[in-house]
Write a protein that holds these residues in place. Structure first.
Motif, PDB file in Angstrom:
ATOM      1  N   ASN A   6       0.830  -1.209   0.000  1.00 31.07           N
ATOM      2  CA  ASN A   6       0.000   0.000   0.000  1.00 31.07           C
ATOM      3  C   ASN A   6       0.860   1.253   0.000  1.00 31.07           C
ATOM      4  O   ASN A   6       0.553   2.226  -0.698  1.00 31.07           O
ATOM      5  N   GLU A   7       1.939   1.248   0.799  1.00 27.15           N
ATOM      6  CA  GLU A   7       2.844   2.395   0.826  1.00 27.15           C
ATOM      7  C   GLU A   7       3.511   2.582  -0.532  1.00 27.15           C
ATOM      8  O   GLU A   7       3.632   3.709  -1.022  1.00 27.15           O
ATOM      9  N   ALA A   8       3.959   1.478  -1.130  1.00 26.60           N
ATOM     10  CA  ALA A   8       4.583   1.559  -2.455  1.00 26.60           C
ATOM     11  C   ALA A   8       3.581   2.076  -3.482  1.00 26.60           C
ATOM     12  O   ALA A   8       3.935   2.888  -4.354  1.00 26.60           O
ATOM     13  N   LEU A   9       2.341   1.644  -3.379  1.00 20.50           N
ATOM     14  CA  LEU A   9       1.299   2.104  -4.297  1.00 20.50           C
ATOM     15  C   LEU A   9       1.041   3.595  -4.106  1.00 20.50           C
ATOM     16  O   LEU A   9       0.908   4.334  -5.087  1.00 20.50           O
ATOM     17  N   LYS A  10       1.006   4.039  -2.855  1.00 20.77           N
ATOM     18  CA  LYS A  10       0.820   5.470  -2.587  1.00 20.77           C
ATOM     19  C   LYS A  10       1.977   6.272  -3.158  1.00 20.77           C
ATOM     20  O   LYS A  10       1.782   7.324  -3.769  1.00 20.77           O
ATOM     21  N   ASP A  11       3.215   5.775  -2.933  1.00 19.13           N
ATOM     22  CA  ASP A  11       4.386   6.462  -3.473  1.00 19.13           C
ATOM     23  C   ASP A  11       4.331   6.512  -4.991  1.00 19.13           C
ATOM     24  O   ASP A  11       4.642   7.539  -5.604  1.00 19.13           O
ATOM     25  N   ALA A  12       3.929   5.401  -5.595  1.00 13.86           N
ATOM     26  CA  ALA A  12       3.828   5.361  -7.056  1.00 13.86           C
ATOM     27  C   ALA A  12       2.786   6.350  -7.562  1.00 13.86           C
ATOM     28  O   ALA A  12       3.000   7.031  -8.566  1.00 13.86           O
TER      29      ALA A  12
END
Length: 156
Positions: free
Chosen positions: A62-68
């Motif tokens: 989820n964090e990686a998706l938010k960063d992306a």
């Protein structure tokens, strides 16, 4: 048959069965049960660990998706800004080119007007010389002069 003897025989065989079972059958059976309990406990602990790991992995995803998404929005904003810059530059270039073309056209018009004036001056001077010649060739008469001047004015 004596019931007491039968009873003692059955008791003795039962005691032998219990001793044999306690000595030879019960320990491997108990060890197998304890081993099975350990495996079940380890399986449950592994399941708990894997659930925690899964939760952590989902958080990281989820964090990686938010960063992306943030980076994608930044890239989109940069692309919009660059597109606006390109459009503005093209607009400025088009305005500059239009002004240049307008200036060239005005210079061309001015040059054509100057050429026309020069041509007109040449024609007027030729007409004036021609008129003067005609005046000099005719006799000096005010009515003739007036008619000749009217004719010159009509030609101009």
């Amino acid at each position: 048959m004596n019931i007491n003897m039968t009873f003692f025989g059955q008791m003795l065989s039962f005691v032998i069965l219990i001793v044999f079972t306690m000595k030879f059958i019960w320990p491997p059976l108990n060890a197998a049960l304890e081993e099975r309990q350990k495996k079940i406990a380890e399986g449950l602990a592994a399941a708990d660990r894997s659930q925690r790991d899964l939760a952590q992995a989902q958080e990281k995803a989820n964090e990686a998706l938010k960063d992306a998404r943030v980076k994608a929005n930044e890239i989109i904003d940069q692309a919009h800004a660059r597109a606006n810059q390109i459009v503005e530059a093209a607009r400025n270039e088009a305005v500059a080119e239009a002004n240049r073309q307008k200036d060239l056209a005005q210079e061309e018009i001015a040059a054509a007007a100057n050429r026309a004036r020069e041509e007109l001056r040449k024609q007027v001077s030729a007409l004036a010389v021609s008129g003067a010649e005609k005046l000099l060739h005719r006799e000096i008469d005010p009515a003739a002069h007036r008619a000749l001047l009217d004719e010159l004015a009509a030609q101009i």
